[in-house]
Design a protein around this motif. Sequence first.
Motif, mmCIF file in Angstrom:
data_model
loop_
_atom_site.group_PDB
_atom_site.id
_atom_site.type_symbol
_atom_site.label_atom_id
_atom_site.label_comp_id
_atom_site.label_asym_id
_atom_site.label_seq_id
_atom_site.Cartn_x
_atom_site.Cartn_y
_atom_site.Cartn_z
ATOM 1 N N GLU A 1 -95.385 1.170 57.724
ATOM 2 C CA GLU A 1 -95.521 -0.159 57.121
ATOM 3 C C GLU A 1 -96.697 -0.927 57.726
ATOM 4 O OE1 GLU A 1 -91.145 0.980 56.819
ATOM 5 O OE2 GLU A 1 -92.797 1.218 58.243
ATOM 6 N N VAL A 2 -96.875 -0.812 59.037
ATOM 7 C CA VAL A 2 -97.988 -1.507 59.692
ATOM 8 C C VAL A 2 -99.325 -0.946 59.220
ATOM 9 C CG1 VAL A 2 -99.164 -1.892 61.893
ATOM 10 C CG2 VAL A 2 -96.694 -2.246 61.727
ATOM 11 N N LEU A 3 -99.449 0.371 59.131
ATOM 12 C CA LEU A 3 -100.708 0.963 58.681
ATOM 13 C C LEU A 3 -101.028 0.538 57.251
ATOM 14 C CD1 LEU A 3 -100.529 4.582 60.156
ATOM 15 C CD2 LEU A 3 -101.663 2.574 61.111
ATOM 16 N N ARG A 4 -100.027 0.519 56.392
ATOM 17 C CA ARG A 4 -100.263 0.072 55.014
ATOM 18 C C ARG A 4 -100.669 -1.403 54.984
ATOM 19 N NH1 ARG A 4 -95.672 3.614 53.803
ATOM 20 N NH2 ARG A 4 -94.248 1.827 53.781
ATOM 21 N N TYR A 5 -100.038 -2.200 55.831
ATOM 22 C CA TYR A 5 -100.378 -3.622 55.941
ATOM 23 C C TYR A 5 -101.835 -3.789 56.387
ATOM 24 C CZ TYR A 5 -100.447 -8.359 57.892
ATOM 25 O OH TYR A 5 -100.776 -9.665 58.204
ATOM 26 N N LEU A 6 -102.254 -3.018 57.392
ATOM 27 C CA LEU A 6 -103.629 -3.111 57.888
ATOM 28 C C LEU A 6 -104.636 -2.721 56.802
ATOM 29 C CD1 LEU A 6 -103.262 -1.592 61.470
ATOM 30 C CD2 LEU A 6 -103.351 -4.006 60.822
ATOM 31 N N ALA A 7 -104.296 -1.699 56.029
ATOM 32 C CA ALA A 7 -105.182 -1.278 54.948
ATOM 33 C C ALA A 7 -105.323 -2.377 53.894
ATOM 34 C CB ALA A 7 -104.658 0.006 54.315
ATOM 35 N N ARG A 8 -104.201 -3.010 53.546
ATOM 36 C CA ARG A 8 -104.252 -4.094 52.552
ATOM 37 C C ARG A 8 -105.081 -5.273 53.055
ATOM 38 N NH1 ARG A 8 -98.728 -3.032 52.244
ATOM 39 N NH2 ARG A 8 -98.206 -5.007 53.275
ATOM 40 N N LYS A 9 -104.979 -5.553 54.350
ATOM 41 C CA LYS A 9 -105.688 -6.687 54.937
ATOM 42 C C LYS A 9 -107.138 -6.353 55.303
ATOM 43 C CE LYS A 9 -102.332 -9.685 54.941
ATOM 44 N NZ LYS A 9 -102.440 -10.955 54.182
ATOM 45 N N GLU A 10 -107.554 -5.103 55.036
ATOM 46 C CA GLU A 10 -108.913 -4.646 55.362
ATOM 47 C C GLU A 10 -109.227 -4.873 56.849
ATOM 48 O OE1 GLU A 10 -111.465 -6.574 52.514
ATOM 49 O OE2 GLU A 10 -110.926 -5.122 50.951
ATOM 50 N N PHE A 11 -108.315 -4.404 57.679
ATOM 51 C CA PHE A 11 -108.443 -4.480 59.137
ATOM 52 C C PHE A 11 -109.786 -3.910 59.562
ATOM 53 C CE2 PHE A 11 -107.247 -2.180 63.245
ATOM 54 C CZ PHE A 11 -107.256 -3.321 64.035
ATOM 55 N N ASP A 12 -110.514 -4.652 60.420
ATOM 56 C CA ASP A 12 -111.848 -4.191 60.810
ATOM 57 C C ASP A 12 -111.900 -3.591 62.212
ATOM 58 O OD1 ASP A 12 -111.505 -6.504 62.242
ATOM 59 O OD2 ASP A 12 -113.414 -7.423 61.661
ATOM 60 N N GLY A 13 -110.720 -3.297 62.776
ATOM 61 C CA GLY A 13 -110.661 -2.589 64.044
ATOM 62 C C GLY A 13 -110.420 -1.110 63.819
ATOM 63 N N ALA A 14 -109.970 -0.433 64.871
ATOM 64 C CA ALA A 14 -109.700 1.002 64.782
ATOM 65 C C ALA A 14 -108.254 1.291 65.168
ATOM 66 C CB ALA A 14 -110.646 1.785 65.684
ATOM 67 N N VAL A 15 -107.763 2.428 64.699
ATOM 68 C CA VAL A 15 -106.442 2.935 65.061
ATOM 69 C C VAL A 15 -106.657 4.170 65.931
ATOM 70 C CG1 VAL A 15 -104.343 4.032 64.166
ATOM 71 C CG2 VAL A 15 -105.337 2.058 62.972
ATOM 72 N N ALA A 16 -106.069 4.166 67.127
ATOM 73 C CA ALA A 16 -106.251 5.289 68.057
ATOM 74 C C ALA A 16 -104.923 5.986 68.300
ATOM 75 C CB ALA A 16 -106.827 4.792 69.387
ATOM 76 N N ALA A 17 -104.888 7.294 68.033
ATOM 77 C CA ALA A 17 -103.688 8.079 68.306
ATOM 78 C C ALA A 17 -103.487 8.179 69.816
ATOM 79 C CB ALA A 17 -103.820 9.469 67.701
ATOM 80 N N GLU A 18 -102.335 7.718 70.287
ATOM 81 C CA GLU A 18 -102.050 7.791 71.722
ATOM 82 C C GLU A 18 -100.619 8.284 71.927
ATOM 83 O OE1 GLU A 18 -103.508 4.877 75.066
ATOM 84 O OE2 GLU A 18 -101.355 4.537 74.782
ATOM 85 N N ILE A 19 -100.414 9.573 71.668
ATOM 86 C CA ILE A 19 -99.097 10.166 71.860
ATOM 87 C C ILE A 19 -99.091 10.963 73.164
ATOM 88 C CG2 ILE A 19 -98.753 10.280 69.361
ATOM 89 C CD1 ILE A 19 -99.081 13.370 69.641
ATOM 90 N N SER A 20 -97.910 11.204 73.682
ATOM 91 C CA SER A 20 -97.783 12.017 74.885
ATOM 92 C C SER A 20 -97.588 13.484 74.494
ATOM 93 C CB SER A 20 -96.593 11.557 75.729
ATOM 94 O OG SER A 20 -96.392 12.435 76.827
ATOM 95 N N THR A 21 -98.446 14.349 75.023
ATOM 96 C CA THR A 21 -98.323 15.789 74.742
ATOM 97 C C THR A 21 -98.059 16.576 76.020
ATOM 98 O OG1 THR A 21 -100.717 16.157 74.947
ATOM 99 C CG2 THR A 21 -99.868 15.604 72.751
ATOM 100 N N ARG A 22 -97.638 15.884 77.067
ATOM 101 C CA ARG A 22 -97.452 16.551 78.365
ATOM 102 C C ARG A 22 -96.309 17.560 78.344
ATOM 103 N NH1 ARG A 22 -97.636 11.325 82.185
ATOM 104 N NH2 ARG A 22 -96.980 10.376 80.248
ATOM 105 N N LYS A 23 -95.395 17.433 77.384
ATOM 106 C CA LYS A 23 -94.236 18.332 77.350
ATOM 107 C C LYS A 23 -94.413 19.479 76.352
ATOM 108 C CE LYS A 23 -90.895 14.896 78.945
ATOM 109 N NZ LYS A 23 -89.625 14.165 78.655
ATOM 110 N N VAL A 24 -95.623 19.691 75.877
ATOM 111 C CA VAL A 24 -95.826 20.803 74.943
ATOM 112 C C VAL A 24 -95.524 22.129 75.646
ATOM 113 C CG1 VAL A 24 -97.520 19.596 73.525
ATOM 114 C CG2 VAL A 24 -98.295 20.925 75.492
ATOM 115 N N LYS A 25 -95.017 23.078 74.878
ATOM 116 C CA LYS A 25 -94.617 24.369 75.456
ATOM 117 C C LYS A 25 -95.455 25.523 74.901
ATOM 118 C CE LYS A 25 -89.800 23.079 76.403
ATOM 119 N NZ LYS A 25 -89.864 21.676 75.948
#
Length: 261
Positions: free
Chosen positions: A212-236
């Motif tokens: 919902e937030v991403l769709r909201y940002l697209a509608r509002k023509e957000f002029d910043g960036a979205v950065a993926a910041e997930i934790s992958t330390r537990k990958v096997k």
Amino acid sequence: MAISVLLSSASVYPLSVHDAFATAQDLGYDGLEVMVTNNASSQDSAALRTLSERYQLPIGAIHAPTLLLTQQVWGNYWNKLERSITLAAEVGAQVVVVHPPFRWQSDYARSFAPGVRDLAESSGVRVAVENMYPWRVRGREVKAYLPDWDPLPQDYSDVTWDFSHAATAGVSSLQAVEALGNRLRHVHLTDGSGSGRDEHLIPGHGNQECAEVLRYLARKEFDGAVAAEISTRKVKGVGEREEWLAETLSFARKHLADIES
């Protein structure tokens, strides 16, 4: 103009910034957010420019070394912030992400908001203060940040919003983003279950309104960036980190393109 989707180098930790660039290029990210750590390349503008040119990926943001695990990087906290701004300017990044002061950094905290504004105005680099979350010990909330973990009521010109921190704090990201308005400068795309831990889950795997937030940002023509910041330390398994990061990128692109919902 499409909103850029960056890969935070924190998403490949404990691998290097070099690995983050290679992963971002392989998966099709638009650029990098570099977390300054003990890794020498993350602190070196020449090394970062070389990597950026080699992989043909811009650096959109620098994350200042204001985490507990980076306390030994670049000395006192004003020095950390000033050097992060200098680094951002040297590599062409538009934003520096910074955490609010810890409670025990009282001198730094007292002048934090005006100091951040002054540095941003004098440098031309946006300094976006990140939302954090209350610490809890034996069921009781501990005041860990000054003036607070919540940036909404604070006098910050620019804010970074992190979904995982919002889940830990038990707040609605959609309501917060709407309330921030034009003060929202940068987004950390991740998720959390509200367990009380800072989980940094793949978006869509927790309880936050990431889509919902991403769709909201697209509608509002957000002029910043979205950065993926997930934790992958537990990958096997082999390739699992890349699968998680590919899923995160796909999630971002899908919902940033869905402006009709």
